[in-house]
Scaffold this motif. Sequence first.
Motif, short mmCIF file in Angstrom:
data_model
loop_
_atom_site.label_atom_id
_atom_site.label_comp_id
_atom_site.label_asym_id
_atom_site.label_seq_id
_atom_site.Cartn_x
_atom_site.Cartn_y
_atom_site.Cartn_z
N VAL A 56 22.92 -44.03 -34.87
CA VAL A 56 22.93 -43.07 -33.77
C VAL A 56 24.39 -42.73 -33.42
O VAL A 56 25.26 -43.60 -33.48
N TYR A 113 18.91 -34.51 -29.37
CA TYR A 113 18.42 -34.75 -30.72
C TYR A 113 18.50 -33.43 -31.49
O TYR A 113 17.94 -32.42 -31.05
N ASN A 195 14.40 -47.31 -28.48
CA ASN A 195 13.79 -46.27 -29.35
C ASN A 195 13.06 -45.16 -28.58
O ASN A 195 12.44 -44.29 -29.19
N ARG A 198 13.86 -41.41 -29.45
CA ARG A 198 13.42 -41.07 -30.81
C ARG A 198 11.89 -41.02 -30.92
O ARG A 198 11.35 -40.26 -31.72
N ALA A 235 17.38 -41.77 -36.99
CA ALA A 235 18.52 -42.07 -36.12
C ALA A 235 19.61 -41.00 -36.21
O ALA A 235 20.23 -40.64 -35.20
N LEU A 238 20.23 -38.21 -33.57
CA LEU A 238 20.39 -38.53 -32.15
C LEU A 238 21.85 -38.74 -31.72
O LEU A 238 22.60 -39.45 -32.37
#
Lengths: 245, 245
Positions: A56, A113, A195, A198, A235, A238
């Motif tokens: 990330v 994102y 998480n 995501r 990942a 993000l």
Amino acid sequence: MRNFKMTISYDGSRYKGWQKQKETDLTIQGKLEAVLSKMTGEDILVVGCGRTDSGVHAENYIANFHTKCTWSNDAILYYLYEFLPEDIVVKSIELVNERFHARYNVKSKTYVYKINTNKYRNVFERKYSYHIPEPLDLIEMRKGAQSLIGTHDFQGFTNMKPSNKSTVRTIHAINIVENGDYLDIEVNGDGFLWNMVRIIVGTLLEVGRGKLNSSEVEKILQEKKRWEAGPLAQAKGLFLREVQY
Amino acid sequence: MRNFKMTISYDGSRYKGWQKQKETDLTIQGKLEAVLSKMTGEDILVVGCGRTDSGVHAENYIANFHTKCTWSNDAILYYLYEFLPEDIVVKSIELVNERFHARYNVKSKTYVYKINTNKYRNVFERKYSYHIPEPLDLIEMRKGAQSLIGTHDFQGFTNMKPSNKSTVRTIHAINIVENGDYLDIEVNGDGFLWNMVRIIVGTLLEVGRGKLNSSEVEKILQEKKRWEAGPLAQAKGLFLREVQY
């Protein structure tokens, strides 16, 4: 002791996340503590605004550290700029109240994102976005996102095992913005479970692809079962964008 | 035989340039020929529009190849998309006249050189731009660039050793465009000598920093001595943007 607040940008691609680990020196916290400890001759502990997972990224991550070092802000900034790896940059540093704590004092955080919706992957953005060439129904995605706004128990939207820790969080806003070939999903909230962003994105993408009805998002929230929500989005799409104090 | 023209985008970071080499399989031409040869069962030769140096990128590189393969364009495109490394993408493919030659038929090419002028390096763009935090005098740079427009002997702007090959080329335009934190130097011409664009950029940057007067650029052009021009600008800032036929 002086307390410094830092704004940090990093490319998380090759790191095992923010948090220092015994098994690897590939963590952002680890890299920062190593350089600051060398600089000051002290054992510097860097307090971050939260953990980011392996892979990330961060545009403006906030952290603080205490030191006896009397260097000027510019001198510290210059030292960090020279000695940190090229994928971590401390963009600014300021002297703050000794009580400032980068994690405890967080009011809210904004994550973004990034999704590349072009037919082909972009070779220059491939590490900084999730490539989804199929069409996405943004109207339905926005409807689904509405159910998540407000204070809810997000137990169904985390990979954390149930414990006696609260899984109640408040999401202030989810903005889904078209930006040329890109779709940015911006999520602002008072805090996020492991998480959580995501999984929210993964769930909204299921809605966008028509695999999930936008009205089902509220049900998933109420049922609190992880397997009913969408998959964990990659990942690399993000970014921690901003932290509000 | 069918003749296919391809438009290719690649991140040149980990490659030793376009041209196939015996010593390494890290070339764009090498990767393309390997995948196309496997696909067709033939010994495919890919003809590129020109060489790009180690580390130089391409947004729209043009190449062609001859084959007996009767697959549809979409099927070929899909195969390439699946089997090429993730930093090379063939964006389109079209059947062209058997005589089309990606190098011989070039009318002109446009390169862009990207400079990040922000105080700090951008961790996400660090492989795709040259970071120059000092102020640059764009007015002087544009004046200097004017001297290079037209048909000239660019012997002073190449690292090629003098030979009996012509070093006369025509530059049609040099546009220096501000783009947020970035400065894009776009150069269009009928052809470029080895390292020519990067030496032009290196020279204009000397002008921008005030180390060279804009009026001296014309003198350097006339004197034809490589050491009077500026240094070679880093490869990672250079992109082949477009090829005109």
